[in-house]
Design an enzyme around this catalytic site. Structure first.
Site, PDB file in Angstrom:
ATOM      1  N   HIS A  20      28.579 -14.893 -28.069  1.00  0.00           N
ATOM      2  CA  HIS A  20      28.035 -14.578 -26.663  1.00  0.00           C
ATOM      3  C   HIS A  20      26.467 -14.765 -26.718  1.00  0.00           C
ATOM      4  O   HIS A  20      25.356 -13.621 -26.277  1.00  0.00           O
ATOM      5  CB  HIS A  20      28.504 -13.083 -26.384  1.00  0.00           C
ATOM      6  CG  HIS A  20      29.589 -12.757 -26.434  1.00  0.00           C
ATOM      7  ND1 HIS A  20      30.694 -12.903 -24.924  1.00  0.00           N
ATOM      8  CD2 HIS A  20      31.051 -12.983 -27.315  1.00  0.00           C
ATOM      9  CE1 HIS A  20      31.508 -13.396 -25.155  1.00  0.00           C
ATOM     10  NE2 HIS A  20      32.098 -12.411 -26.010  1.00  0.00           N
ATOM     11  N   ASP A  22      25.482 -18.030 -26.340  1.00  0.00           N
ATOM     12  CA  ASP A  22      24.904 -19.178 -25.750  1.00  0.00           C
ATOM     13  C   ASP A  22      24.205 -19.318 -24.757  1.00  0.00           C
ATOM     14  O   ASP A  22      23.809 -20.177 -23.972  1.00  0.00           O
ATOM     15  CB  ASP A  22      26.000 -20.813 -26.289  1.00  0.00           C
ATOM     16  CG  ASP A  22      27.776 -19.836 -25.047  1.00  0.00           C
ATOM     17  OD1 ASP A  22      27.485 -18.958 -24.449  1.00  0.00           O
ATOM     18  OD2 ASP A  22      28.747 -20.546 -25.384  1.00  0.00           O
ATOM     19  N   GLY A 105      44.423 -20.218 -26.283  1.00  0.00           N
ATOM     20  CA  GLY A 105      45.081 -18.780 -26.350  1.00  0.00           C
ATOM     21  C   GLY A 105      44.540 -18.362 -27.766  1.00  0.00           C
ATOM     22  O   GLY A 105      44.827 -17.225 -27.465  1.00  0.00           O
ATOM     23  N   ALA A 106      44.218 -19.085 -28.732  1.00  0.00           N
ATOM     24  CA  ALA A 106      44.289 -18.636 -29.719  1.00  0.00           C
ATOM     25  C   ALA A 106      42.466 -18.063 -30.094  1.00  0.00           C
ATOM     26  O   ALA A 106      41.781 -18.765 -31.157  1.00  0.00           O
ATOM     27  CB  ALA A 106      44.522 -19.371 -31.321  1.00  0.00           C
ATOM     28  N   LEU A 108      40.588 -21.061 -30.047  1.00  0.00           N
ATOM     29  CA  LEU A 108      39.797 -22.556 -30.641  1.00  0.00           C
ATOM     30  C   LEU A 108      39.116 -23.460 -29.318  1.00  0.00           C
ATOM     31  O   LEU A 108      39.651 -24.616 -29.769  1.00  0.00           O
ATOM     32  CB  LEU A 108      40.954 -22.368 -31.604  1.00  0.00           C
ATOM     33  CG  LEU A 108      41.221 -21.416 -32.550  1.00  0.00           C
ATOM     34  CD1 LEU A 108      42.662 -21.954 -33.439  1.00  0.00           C
ATOM     35  CD2 LEU A 108      39.816 -21.658 -33.507  1.00  0.00           C
ATOM     36  N   ASP A 155      31.298 -24.052 -26.671  1.00  0.00           N
ATOM     37  CA  ASP A 155      32.864 -24.984 -27.065  1.00  0.00           C
ATOM     38  C   ASP A 155      32.451 -26.241 -26.946  1.00  0.00           C
ATOM     39  O   ASP A 155      32.550 -27.356 -27.392  1.00  0.00           O
ATOM     40  CB  ASP A 155      33.400 -24.233 -25.823  1.00  0.00           C
ATOM     41  CG  ASP A 155      33.431 -23.403 -25.772  1.00  0.00           C
ATOM     42  OD1 ASP A 155      32.854 -22.193 -27.569  1.00  0.00           O
ATOM     43  OD2 ASP A 155      34.669 -22.087 -25.082  1.00  0.00           O
ATOM     44  N   TYR A 204      34.451 -10.883 -19.269  1.00  0.00           N
ATOM     45  CA  TYR A 204      33.084 -12.005 -19.893  1.00  0.00           C
ATOM     46  C   TYR A 204      32.238 -12.367 -18.454  1.00  0.00           C
ATOM     47  O   TYR A 204      31.150 -11.853 -18.955  1.00  0.00           O
ATOM     48  CB  TYR A 204      34.031 -13.121 -19.942  1.00  0.00           C
ATOM     49  CG  TYR A 204      33.348 -14.340 -20.693  1.00  0.00           C
ATOM     50  CD1 TYR A 204      33.188 -14.549 -21.946  1.00  0.00           C
ATOM     51  CD2 TYR A 204      32.380 -15.064 -19.538  1.00  0.00           C
ATOM     52  CE1 TYR A 204      32.716 -15.934 -22.637  1.00  0.00           C
ATOM     53  CE2 TYR A 204      31.344 -16.055 -20.029  1.00  0.00           C
ATOM     54  CZ  TYR A 204      31.773 -16.583 -21.576  1.00  0.00           C
ATOM     55  OH  TYR A 204      30.282 -17.278 -21.927  1.00  0.00           O
TER      56      TYR A 204
HETATM   57  C1  GLA Z   1      33.629 -18.396 -24.952  1.00  0.00           C
HETATM   58  C2  GLA Z   1      33.141 -19.527 -24.030  1.00  0.00           C
HETATM   59  C3  GLA Z   1      31.766 -19.803 -24.866  1.00  0.00           C
HETATM   60  C4  GLA Z   1      31.122 -18.742 -25.590  1.00  0.00           C
HETATM   61  C5  GLA Z   1      32.183 -17.388 -26.584  1.00  0.00           C
HETATM   62  C6  GLA Z   1      31.128 -16.403 -26.764  1.00  0.00           C
HETATM   63  O1  GLA Z   1      34.172 -19.523 -26.102  1.00  0.00           O
HETATM   64  O2  GLA Z   1      33.245 -20.037 -23.764  1.00  0.00           O
HETATM   65  O3  GLA Z   1      30.715 -20.222 -23.853  1.00  0.00           O
HETATM   66  O4  GLA Z   1      30.384 -17.846 -24.967  1.00  0.00           O
HETATM   67  O5  GLA Z   1      33.166 -17.173 -25.593  1.00  0.00           O
HETATM   68  O6  GLA Z   1      30.375 -16.809 -28.033  1.00  0.00           O
END
Ligand code: GLA
Length: 361
Positions: A20, A22, A105-106, A108, A155, A204
């Site tokens: 959290h 980015d 949903g994991a 990843l 990601d 989120y």
């Molecule tokens: C998800 C979001 C990312 C990042 C993470 C938390 O994966 O897609 O951009 O904010 O949560 O670090």
């Protein structure tokens, strides 16, 4: 030359530390997984798109449709095609078969992998060389504007730029990434709690809004620029706790990079644990399952550190462990999780993989 057939792939990711951060212009340290999404793409002479994926209904749409109107997972592909074309790429209609080894949903990043696989594939199909950072940025736009989640760049970026054998320390402001080697005597282990999140997207977005409010209270453009003294001076409340997490977590990533460069796995593991506690208490994005899985990992002597990974609320935890005890560690986690939760978790030892690619076939 514009080829008739292209095959592309893009990996999922696990984040070692920097959660959290980015979307606060901060630092993250993910690695790409040996699990990926592949697309086999064949050109069509018109503007139709046909998508096949085992276990799902076929999807069909036109490149002239609004990508937001395309059904379910097709929106990720439609969105990429749309933004690439808007960016000047010669996108033609196509038929694609999609398959993935990334558990959905994991936490990843299966959706970022689909966006990147489509982005890389369609770029090569147009006869161009993919620009990984640009494709990652377009993937983030798909999430933000078409899927409707205000997620950051981590990601998509790691899935696009990863270097095999390395974690990457990414500066989410400059989008520069630096390879970081995890010592040979360590293994990264992913432990899927098998819990899946529902309705977590609004949570989120609330976290992101709290961070933006905190930045504006402090008077900086993003929490990346705030110091812990400035956060300490805020009046107590939710925004202050969220900002405390982000500012400390950014510092942890930079410290973690130095520790890994010095092969100090013990201290690195301690930072992973700290990250987890901060996500649990200050950021409030963990869950009972993620807390429990991380605790089970920490019970084992081989564990340097363990934490939830990704957005939170469900999905996977990650641990850094002594490689020589990998098998014993994995059976410990499985046995203890089954005892406590009554379900069988997926546990994987993973080696850092390369970022997305596409080839003419
Ligand atoms: C998800 C979001 C990312 C990042 C993470 C938390 O994966 O897609 O951009 O904010 O949560 O670090």
């Amino acid at each position: 030359m514009q080829p008739e057939q292209v095959r592309s792939r893009a990996p999922g990711r696990v984040n070692l530390i920097g959660e959290h951060t980015d979307y606060n212009d901060g630092f993250v340290m993910p690695l790409a997984l040996p699990f990926d999404t592949t697309l086999s793409i064949v050109r069509r002479p018109d503007r139709r798109v046909l998508l096949h994926s085992a276990g799902f209904e076929d999807l069909e749409f036109s490149l002239d449709d609004d990508p937001s109107d395309v059904g379910s997972w097709g929106r990720y592909v439609a969105g990429m095609a749309h933004y690439l074309e808007a960016d000047g790429l010669a996108v033609s209609g196509f038929e694609a078969t999609i398959s993935t080894t990334i558990p959905v949903g994991a936490s990843l990043s299966s959706s970022a992998a689909l966006e990147n696989a489509a982005g890389f594939g369609l770029t090569v199909m147009a006869g161009e060389t993919p620009d990984p950072v640009k494709i990652a940025t377009l993937g983030q736009r798909v999430e933000n504007e078409i899927i409707g989640i205000q997620s950051g760049i981590m990601d998509q970026l790691i899935s696009a730029v990863a270097v095999e054998g390395f974690a990457m320390r990414i500066d989410c402001r400059s989008l520069e990434s630096t390879p970081v080697r995890v010592a040979d005597n360590a293994s990264v282990v992913i432990m899927d709690t098998m819990t899946r999140r529902e309705l977590a997207d609004s949570e989120y977005d609330l976290r992101r809004q709290a961070c933006e409010r905190a930045a504006s209270t402090i008077g900086v453009s993003a929490l990346r620029d705030a110091t812990i003294e400035q956060v300490d001076a805020m009046s107590s409340g939710v925004d202050k706790r969220r900002a405390t997490h982000v500012v400390n977590e950014n510092a942890r990533v930079l410290q973690a990079e130095q520790l890994l460069n010095n092969d100090d796995l013990t201290e690195f593991g301690r930072l992973m644990n700290e990250s987890h506690y901060s996500l649990q208490t200050n950021y409030e994005v963990s869950s009972d399952a993620l807390d429990q899985m991380s605790a089970i990992a920490r019970e084992h002597d081989a564990c340097f550190g363990a934490r939830m990974t990704g957005g939170g609320f469900a999905g996977s935890a990650v641990a850094c462990i002594d490689r020589s005890q990998s098998e014993n560690f994995v059976s410990h986690v499985k046995r203890r999780w089954e005892d406590e939760a009554g379900t069988v978790p997926d546990v994987w030892i993973v080696e850092p993989a390369a970022g997305a690619s596409a080839v003419v076939v």
